[in-house]
Scaffold this active site. Structure first.
Site, PDB file in Angstrom:
ATOM      1  N   TYR A 185      21.398  45.198  45.210  1.00 23.66           N
ATOM      2  CA  TYR A 185      22.698  45.391  44.553  1.00 23.66           C
ATOM      3  C   TYR A 185      22.978  46.881  44.340  1.00 23.66           C
ATOM      4  CZ  TYR A 185      26.405  44.744  41.062  1.00 23.66           C
ATOM      5  OH  TYR A 185      27.595  44.775  40.354  1.00 23.66           O
ATOM      6  N   ASN A 190      34.102  45.595  56.909  1.00 21.70           N
ATOM      7  CA  ASN A 190      35.223  44.746  57.338  1.00 21.70           C
ATOM      8  C   ASN A 190      36.484  45.025  56.528  1.00 21.70           C
ATOM      9  OD1 ASN A 190      33.923  43.391  59.427  1.00 21.70           O
ATOM     10  ND2 ASN A 190      33.107  41.804  58.066  1.00 21.70           N
ATOM     11  N   PHE A 195      34.834  36.005  37.999  1.00 16.34           N
ATOM     12  CA  PHE A 195      35.154  36.335  36.602  1.00 16.34           C
ATOM     13  C   PHE A 195      36.237  37.415  36.529  1.00 16.34           C
ATOM     14  CE2 PHE A 195      33.427  39.472  33.320  1.00 16.34           C
ATOM     15  CZ  PHE A 195      34.314  39.076  32.336  1.00 16.34           C
TER      16      PHE A 195
HETATM   17  P1  NAD Z   1      31.505  37.204  39.937  1.00 14.38           P
HETATM   18  O1  NAD Z   1      30.214  36.794  40.535  1.00 14.38           O
HETATM   19  O2  NAD Z   1      32.136  36.327  38.914  1.00 14.38           O
HETATM   20  O3  NAD Z   1      32.588  37.451  41.076  1.00 14.38           O
HETATM   21  C1  NAD Z   1      32.286  37.799  42.392  1.00 14.38           C
HETATM   22  C2  NAD Z   1      33.153  36.962  43.305  1.00 14.38           C
HETATM   23  O4  NAD Z   1      32.906  37.338  44.668  1.00 14.38           O
HETATM   24  C3  NAD Z   1      32.828  35.462  43.215  1.00 14.38           C
HETATM   25  O5  NAD Z   1      34.031  34.737  43.110  1.00 14.38           O
HETATM   26  C4  NAD Z   1      32.084  35.177  44.506  1.00 14.38           C
HETATM   27  O6  NAD Z   1      32.219  33.830  44.910  1.00 14.38           O
HETATM   28  C5  NAD Z   1      32.723  36.167  45.451  1.00 14.38           C
HETATM   29  N1  NAD Z   1      31.876  36.561  46.594  1.00 14.38           N
HETATM   30  C6  NAD Z   1      30.574  36.950  46.573  1.00 14.38           C
HETATM   31  N2  NAD Z   1      30.159  37.271  47.804  1.00 14.38           N
HETATM   32  C7  NAD Z   1      31.220  37.085  48.624  1.00 14.38           C
HETATM   33  C8  NAD Z   1      31.409  37.238  50.019  1.00 14.38           C
HETATM   34  N3  NAD Z   1      30.413  37.647  50.822  1.00 14.38           N
HETATM   35  N4  NAD Z   1      32.635  36.951  50.549  1.00 14.38           N
HETATM   36  C9  NAD Z   1      33.642  36.513  49.755  1.00 14.38           C
HETATM   37  N5  NAD Z   1      33.516  36.340  48.429  1.00 14.38           N
HETATM   38  C10 NAD Z   1      32.322  36.635  47.867  1.00 14.38           C
HETATM   39  O7  NAD Z   1      31.294  38.667  39.353  1.00 14.38           O
HETATM   40  P2  NAD Z   1      32.276  39.631  38.547  1.00 14.38           P
HETATM   41  O8  NAD Z   1      31.590  39.968  37.293  1.00 14.38           O
HETATM   42  O9  NAD Z   1      33.648  39.096  38.504  1.00 14.38           O
HETATM   43  O10 NAD Z   1      32.237  40.926  39.472  1.00 14.38           O
HETATM   44  C11 NAD Z   1      33.296  41.286  40.332  1.00 14.38           C
HETATM   45  C12 NAD Z   1      32.991  42.640  40.974  1.00 14.38           C
HETATM   46  O11 NAD Z   1      32.860  43.631  39.969  1.00 14.38           O
HETATM   47  C13 NAD Z   1      31.699  42.644  41.781  1.00 14.38           C
HETATM   48  O12 NAD Z   1      31.896  43.422  42.952  1.00 14.38           O
HETATM   49  C14 NAD Z   1      30.712  43.327  40.862  1.00 14.38           C
HETATM   50  O13 NAD Z   1      29.705  43.972  41.578  1.00 14.38           O
HETATM   51  C15 NAD Z   1      31.610  44.294  40.118  1.00 14.38           C
HETATM   52  N6  NAD Z   1      31.041  44.655  38.805  1.00 14.38           N
HETATM   53  C16 NAD Z   1      31.024  43.741  37.777  1.00 14.38           C
HETATM   54  C17 NAD Z   1      30.455  44.093  36.557  1.00 14.38           C
HETATM   55  C18 NAD Z   1      30.425  43.150  35.388  1.00 14.38           C
HETATM   56  O14 NAD Z   1      29.910  43.511  34.336  1.00 14.38           O
HETATM   57  N7  NAD Z   1      30.992  41.952  35.459  1.00 14.38           N
HETATM   58  C19 NAD Z   1      29.884  45.367  36.397  1.00 14.38           C
HETATM   59  C20 NAD Z   1      29.888  46.236  37.469  1.00 14.38           C
HETATM   60  C21 NAD Z   1      30.486  45.877  38.664  1.00 14.38           C
END
Ligand code: NAD
Ligand code: UDP
Length: 309
Positions: A144, A98, A12
């Site tokens: 998490y 990594n 996202f």
């Molecule tokens: P999301 O789940 O849409 O995106 C995460 C992406 O990481 C996905 O495309 C997934 O396929 C990929 N992924 C997961 N594990 C992986 C791995 N081991 N190796 C390679 N790719 C991997 O979530 P998002 O909302 O876009 O969140 C993105 C980042 O922002 C995350 O790190 C999340 O913790 C952080 N975050 C998001 C929010 C929110 O409200 N959306 C809030 C706080 C933090």
């Protein structure tokens, strides 16, 4: 031209970040294991010759030559990060190590996507960066919350020990187009329920609060932190408007002209009672101010889901 690695780039937030970085003329490597992300999220970017897509899991090392790394790879919604909690921890420990190793070797600046979840169920309100948090180490959210906490620890230890050029952003609840339909987060759940005329499922009595940031604001803050000199964070980025989940449900029903009824379901354990970022530091160091009001952001997000379902 800089080469910028975005891990989790098909997710996202990552897909919006790739889009913005490409529009600024950068070479972007979008790396993703496609667990929660999808090719659909980046389909519109695929013809851009400055984009390279790599299917890879960050818990395995990778050798690339890059100038900057945005490390977003990690499932973000409770439903997804609890699907395989051990993997979630590995992503935040082995995966982050990594990426820090890669940053160390290439001398790339690395930004870690941390989260408001590092504050747990906060006893200080609103949350300032110096607050150390109130986190259960053994609960169902711990893979998490504690994962992201140790990711921050690793960032700062690599910085102190190896002089790696780090940036840490604490992201608060973010929403917008390309949120996964099935990830169980409150904004996507409520919008889909409202559009389908299904019951809106409030967990608990709906008095818990969250502060919702539209994705464009978040991405702007993220890039500002990456490009700021002499400030590494951690820094809160989000929107400081605070709403109860009941208020959010009513707003979404109204904005989508829905006939849905609200129903109340049990509150999951360790669900934080309140959350709102103190954005003073982001304003001071990044000149960051959220610009998109929740109603405008929700209207854009409702439009997106109308075309999806
Ligand atoms: P999301 O789940 O849409 O995106 C995460 C992406 O990481 C996905 O495309 C997934 O396929 C990929 N992924 C997961 N594990 C992986 C791995 N081991 N190796 C390679 N790719 C991997 O979530 P998002 O909302 O876009 O969140 C993105 C980042 O922002 C995350 O790190 C999340 O913790 C952080 N975050 C998001 C929010 C929110 O409200 N959306 C809030 C706080 C933090
Ligand atoms: N929530 C809810 N109904 C839903 C999904 C979530 O009431 O269908 C609640 C959830 O219990 C939490 C808040 O909305 O109190 C935000 O949940 P989300 O999973 O979006 O984010 P987080 O809890 O990680 O901030």
């Amino acid at each position: 031209m800089e080469t910028i690695l975005v891990t989790g780039g098909a997710g996202f937030i990552g897909s919006h970040l790739c889009e913005k970085l490409l529009s600024e003329g950068n070479q972007v490597i979008c790396l993703d294991n496609f667990f929660t992300g999808s090719r659909k999220n980046i389909e519109h970017l695929i013809d851009n010759k400055n984009l390279e897509i790599i299917r890879h899991d960050i818990i395995e090392p990778i050798i690339l030559e890059v100038d900057k790394i945005y490390n977003l790879a990690c499932p973000a919604s409770p439903v997804h990060y609890q699907f395989d909690p051990v993997k979630t921890v590995k992503t935040n420990v082995i995966g982050v190590t990594n990426m820090l190793g890669l940053a160390n070797r290439t001398k790339a600046r690395i930004l870690q996507a941390s989260t408001s979840e590092v504050y747990g169920d906060p006893s200080v309100h609103p949350q300032k960066e110096e607050y150390w948090g109130n986190v259960n180490p053994i609960g169902i959210r711990s893979c998490y919350d504690e994962g992201k906490r140790v990711a921050e620890t690793l960032m700062f230890d690599y910085h102190r020990q190896n002089n790696v050029d780090i940036r840490v952003i604490r992201i608060f609840n973010t929403y917008g187009p390309r949120m996964a339909e099935n990830d169980g987060r409150v904004v996507s759940n409520f919008i889909i329920q409202a559009l389908k005329g299904e019951d809106i499922t409030i967990y608990g009595d709906g008095s818990q609060t969250r502060s919702f940031c539209y994705v464009d604001d978040l991405v702007r803050g993220m890039i500002a932190l990456m490009n700021t000199e002499n400030f590494i964070g951690p820094v809160n980025v989000g929107n400081d408007g605070e709403y109860t989940i009941l208020e959010l449900a009513k707003m979404i029903i109204e904005l989508s002209n829905s006939n849905s009824k609200i129903v109340f379901k049990p509150l999951p354990s360790d669900d934080p009672c309140k959350r709102r970022p103190d954005l003073t530091l982001a304003k001071e160091k990044l000149n960051y101010q959220p610009s998109i009001h929740i109603k405008d952001g929700l209207i854009k997000t409702i439009k997106y889901f109308e075309n999806k379902i």
